[in-house]
Write a protein that holds these residues in place. Structure first.
Motif, PDB file in Angstrom:
ATOM      1  N   ASP A  61       0.905  -1.325   0.174  1.00  0.00           N
ATOM      2  CA  ASP A  61       0.050  -0.019  -0.131  1.00  0.00           C
ATOM      3  C   ASP A  61       0.729   1.171   0.145  1.00  0.00           C
ATOM      4  O   ASP A  61       0.444   2.237   0.507  1.00  0.00           O
ATOM      5  CB  ASP A  61      -0.960  -0.132   1.255  1.00  0.00           C
ATOM      6  CG  ASP A  61      -0.269   0.042   2.524  1.00  0.00           C
ATOM      7  OD1 ASP A  61       0.974  -0.224   2.431  1.00  0.00           O
ATOM      8  OD2 ASP A  61      -0.936   0.137   3.686  1.00  0.00           O
ATOM      9  N   ARG A  62       1.958   1.192  -0.264  1.00  0.00           N
ATOM     10  CA  ARG A  62       2.987   2.391  -0.434  1.00  0.00           C
ATOM     11  C   ARG A  62       3.881   2.196  -1.528  1.00  0.00           C
ATOM     12  O   ARG A  62       4.332   1.123  -1.959  1.00  0.00           O
ATOM     13  CB  ARG A  62       3.832   2.309   0.979  1.00  0.00           C
ATOM     14  CG  ARG A  62       3.206   2.588   2.076  1.00  0.00           C
ATOM     15  CD  ARG A  62       2.568   3.972   2.273  1.00  0.00           C
ATOM     16  NE  ARG A  62       1.972   4.018   3.589  1.00  0.00           N
ATOM     17  CZ  ARG A  62       0.627   3.803   3.755  1.00  0.00           C
ATOM     18  NH1 ARG A  62      -0.301   3.018   3.212  1.00  0.00           N
ATOM     19  NH2 ARG A  62       0.118   4.007   5.221  1.00  0.00           N
ATOM     20  N   GLN A  63       4.323   3.583  -2.153  1.00  0.00           N
ATOM     21  CA  GLN A  63       5.119   3.457  -3.053  1.00  0.00           C
ATOM     22  C   GLN A  63       6.248   4.546  -2.843  1.00  0.00           C
ATOM     23  O   GLN A  63       6.014   5.599  -2.130  1.00  0.00           O
ATOM     24  CB  GLN A  63       4.378   3.810  -4.575  1.00  0.00           C
ATOM     25  CG  GLN A  63       3.610   2.992  -5.185  1.00  0.00           C
ATOM     26  CD  GLN A  63       3.044   3.375  -6.326  1.00  0.00           C
ATOM     27  OE1 GLN A  63       2.736   4.605  -6.784  1.00  0.00           O
ATOM     28  NE2 GLN A  63       2.686   2.305  -7.383  1.00  0.00           N
ATOM     29  N   VAL A  64       7.479   4.550  -3.297  1.00  0.00           N
ATOM     30  CA  VAL A  64       8.472   5.497  -3.289  1.00  0.00           C
ATOM     31  C   VAL A  64       9.001   5.969  -4.576  1.00  0.00           C
ATOM     32  O   VAL A  64       9.197   4.973  -5.668  1.00  0.00           O
ATOM     33  CB  VAL A  64       9.542   4.905  -2.490  1.00  0.00           C
ATOM     34  CG1 VAL A  64      10.924   5.854  -2.407  1.00  0.00           C
ATOM     35  CG2 VAL A  64       9.062   4.646  -0.933  1.00  0.00           C
ATOM     36  N   GLN A  65       9.302   7.115  -4.753  1.00  0.00           N
ATOM     37  CA  GLN A  65       9.908   7.453  -5.755  1.00  0.00           C
ATOM     38  C   GLN A  65      11.225   8.300  -5.338  1.00  0.00           C
ATOM     39  O   GLN A  65      11.056   9.383  -4.546  1.00  0.00           O
ATOM     40  CB  GLN A  65       9.053   8.734  -6.641  1.00  0.00           C
ATOM     41  CG  GLN A  65       9.692   9.329  -7.758  1.00  0.00           C
ATOM     42  CD  GLN A  65       8.589  10.309  -8.389  1.00  0.00           C
ATOM     43  OE1 GLN A  65       8.022  11.405  -7.717  1.00  0.00           O
ATOM     44  NE2 GLN A  65       8.346  10.209  -9.540  1.00  0.00           N
ATOM     45  N   VAL A  66      12.393   8.099  -5.773  1.00  0.00           N
ATOM     46  CA  VAL A  66      13.588   8.922  -5.257  1.00  0.00           C
ATOM     47  C   VAL A  66      13.788  10.090  -6.436  1.00  0.00           C
ATOM     48  O   VAL A  66      13.697   9.803  -7.599  1.00  0.00           O
ATOM     49  CB  VAL A  66      14.910   7.908  -5.409  1.00  0.00           C
ATOM     50  CG1 VAL A  66      15.973   8.771  -5.430  1.00  0.00           C
ATOM     51  CG2 VAL A  66      14.664   6.927  -4.515  1.00  0.00           C
ATOM     52  N   ASN A  67      13.823  11.231  -5.741  1.00  0.00           N
ATOM     53  CA  ASN A  67      13.967  12.358  -6.672  1.00  0.00           C
ATOM     54  C   ASN A  67      15.284  12.867  -6.954  1.00  0.00           C
ATOM     55  O   ASN A  67      15.516  13.221  -8.198  1.00  0.00           O
ATOM     56  CB  ASN A  67      13.098  13.582  -6.239  1.00  0.00           C
ATOM     57  CG  ASN A  67      11.745  13.162  -5.917  1.00  0.00           C
ATOM     58  OD1 ASN A  67      11.045  12.546  -6.722  1.00  0.00           O
ATOM     59  ND2 ASN A  67      11.104  13.607  -4.683  1.00  0.00           N
ATOM     60  N   GLU A  68      16.051  12.826  -5.932  1.00  0.00           N
ATOM     61  CA  GLU A  68      17.602  13.197  -6.219  1.00  0.00           C
ATOM     62  C   GLU A  68      18.393  12.919  -4.835  1.00  0.00           C
ATOM     63  O   GLU A  68      17.772  12.601  -3.788  1.00  0.00           O
ATOM     64  CB  GLU A  68      17.593  14.659  -6.374  1.00  0.00           C
ATOM     65  CG  GLU A  68      17.147  15.710  -5.350  1.00  0.00           C
ATOM     66  CD  GLU A  68      17.236  17.093  -5.773  1.00  0.00           C
ATOM     67  OE1 GLU A  68      18.519  17.467  -6.039  1.00  0.00           O
ATOM     68  OE2 GLU A  68      16.287  17.897  -5.877  1.00  0.00           O
ATOM     69  N   SER A  69      19.553  13.215  -4.922  1.00  0.00           N
ATOM     70  CA  SER A  69      20.387  12.861  -3.622  1.00  0.00           C
ATOM     71  C   SER A  69      21.665  13.928  -3.977  1.00  0.00           C
ATOM     72  O   SER A  69      21.803  14.323  -4.606  1.00  0.00           O
ATOM     73  CB  SER A  69      20.990  11.446  -3.626  1.00  0.00           C
ATOM     74  OG  SER A  69      21.594  11.174  -4.778  1.00  0.00           O
ATOM     75  N   GLU A  70      21.980  14.109  -2.589  1.00  0.00           N
ATOM     76  CA  GLU A  70      23.604  14.887  -2.458  1.00  0.00           C
ATOM     77  C   GLU A  70      24.302  14.561  -1.438  1.00  0.00           C
ATOM     78  O   GLU A  70      23.601  13.735  -0.481  1.00  0.00           O
ATOM     79  CB  GLU A  70      22.789  16.530  -2.552  1.00  0.00           C
ATOM     80  CG  GLU A  70      22.315  16.819  -1.056  1.00  0.00           C
ATOM     81  CD  GLU A  70      21.893  18.277  -1.143  1.00  0.00           C
ATOM     82  OE1 GLU A  70      22.604  19.109  -1.559  1.00  0.00           O
ATOM     83  OE2 GLU A  70      20.843  18.626  -0.295  1.00  0.00           O
ATOM     84  N   THR A  71      25.513  14.832  -1.356  1.00  0.00           N
ATOM     85  CA  THR A  71      26.306  14.511  -0.223  1.00  0.00           C
ATOM     86  C   THR A  71      26.793  15.916   0.286  1.00  0.00           C
ATOM     87  O   THR A  71      27.140  16.734  -0.278  1.00  0.00           O
ATOM     88  CB  THR A  71      27.588  14.086  -0.884  1.00  0.00           C
ATOM     89  OG1 THR A  71      27.114  12.621  -1.361  1.00  0.00           O
ATOM     90  CG2 THR A  71      28.413  13.492   0.211  1.00  0.00           C
ATOM     91  N   VAL A  72      26.710  16.062   1.593  1.00  0.00           N
ATOM     92  CA  VAL A  72      26.754  17.313   2.583  1.00  0.00           C
ATOM     93  C   VAL A  72      27.679  16.976   3.351  1.00  0.00           C
ATOM     94  O   VAL A  72      27.946  15.912   4.008  1.00  0.00           O
ATOM     95  CB  VAL A  72      25.706  17.936   2.853  1.00  0.00           C
ATOM     96  CG1 VAL A  72      24.689  18.321   1.800  1.00  0.00           C
ATOM     97  CG2 VAL A  72      24.790  16.882   3.837  1.00  0.00           C
ATOM     98  N   GLN A  73      28.456  17.946   4.001  1.00  0.00           N
ATOM     99  CA  GLN A  73      29.119  18.055   5.188  1.00  0.00           C
ATOM    100  C   GLN A  73      28.696  18.105   6.511  1.00  0.00           C
ATOM    101  O   GLN A  73      28.931  17.377   7.251  1.00  0.00           O
ATOM    102  CB  GLN A  73      30.477  18.959   5.096  1.00  0.00           C
ATOM    103  CG  GLN A  73      31.231  18.702   4.067  1.00  0.00           C
ATOM    104  CD  GLN A  73      31.991  17.417   4.394  1.00  0.00           C
ATOM    105  OE1 GLN A  73      32.486  17.017   5.167  1.00  0.00           O
ATOM    106  NE2 GLN A  73      32.156  16.654   3.266  1.00  0.00           N
ATOM    107  N   GLN A  74      27.374  18.776   6.416  1.00  0.00           N
ATOM    108  CA  GLN A  74      26.486  18.910   7.544  1.00  0.00           C
ATOM    109  C   GLN A  74      25.142  19.493   7.130  1.00  0.00           C
ATOM    110  O   GLN A  74      24.992  19.721   6.054  1.00  0.00           O
ATOM    111  CB  GLN A  74      27.239  19.847   8.623  1.00  0.00           C
ATOM    112  CG  GLN A  74      27.070  21.414   8.264  1.00  0.00           C
ATOM    113  CD  GLN A  74      27.602  22.252   9.532  1.00  0.00           C
ATOM    114  OE1 GLN A  74      28.118  21.840  10.401  1.00  0.00           O
ATOM    115  NE2 GLN A  74      27.016  23.562   9.264  1.00  0.00           N
TER     116      GLN A  74
END
Length: 184
Positions: A61-74
């Motif tokens: 009963d649930r779906q996921v869509q990954v939109n984007e990602s990023e790497t950060v220091q904090q």
């Protein structure tokens, strides 16, 4: 100020429920979100991992869509009283996603496990330290993102983010959500 106190109260209740239920049955805290001890079972994601923007069923009963990602220091909130979430010698990876309720009852993504898996098969849990979660949830609110524990009505969607602390040499990361892989 009243909203912050209410939010902190809700987060405290959420953390207590998570602890009582037993979450991932691990004594590891997110402040040292190193790979789990299940390395023998860990496998890099298959080449059939979903692409960014693709909807995938992660539960019936649930779906996921990954939109984007990023790497950060904090990750820091504009609230001066909150301590920023630091990479602590590793990298912070933020995965932005949209959650969709495809069922007939309102609910959240509380029962879906999210992990990052690197090209060496090492698994990383999402940050779960209470103080860090408070900062992350405040930061998400400032970015108009929803807490994944928020109620989503049938047919509704919620944009949110998951934050992971990974090894500095982690490469080829994929998101595992409920056993389904996503390229990030």
């Amino acid at each position: 100020m009243k909203k912050i106190l209410i939010a902190l109260g809700i987060l405290s209740l959420f953390a207590a429920c998570t602890a009582a239920i037993g979450g991932n049955n691990s004594t590891q805290t997110a402040s040292n979100s190193a790979p789990t001890t299940q390395k023998a079972e860990a496998k890099p994601a298959e080449s059939g991992a979903a692409q960014k923007g693709q909807w995938v069923d992660v539960r019936n009963d649930r779906q996921v869509q990954v939109n984007e990602s990023e790497t950060v220091q904090q990750i820091a909130s504009s609230n001066q009283f909150m301590k920023p979430v630091a990479s602590k010698g590793g990298k912070l990876v933020v995965v932005y996603m949209t959650l969709k309720n495809t069922g007939n009852e309102s609910g959240n993504m509380f029962w879906t496990k999210f992990q990052l898996v690197d090209s060496q098969g090492r698994k990383y849990e999402e940050i779960a330290d209470f103080e860090e979660i408070v900062t992350i949830n405040t930061w998400m609110g400032e970015k108009n993102l929803e807490d994944p524990a928020s109620q989503v009505f049938p047919g509704g969607t919620a944009k949110t983010a998951k934050v992971f602390r990974v090894s500095p040499d982690a490469e080829g990361l994929t998101l595992d959500a409920g056993g389904k892989q996503f390229k990030i």
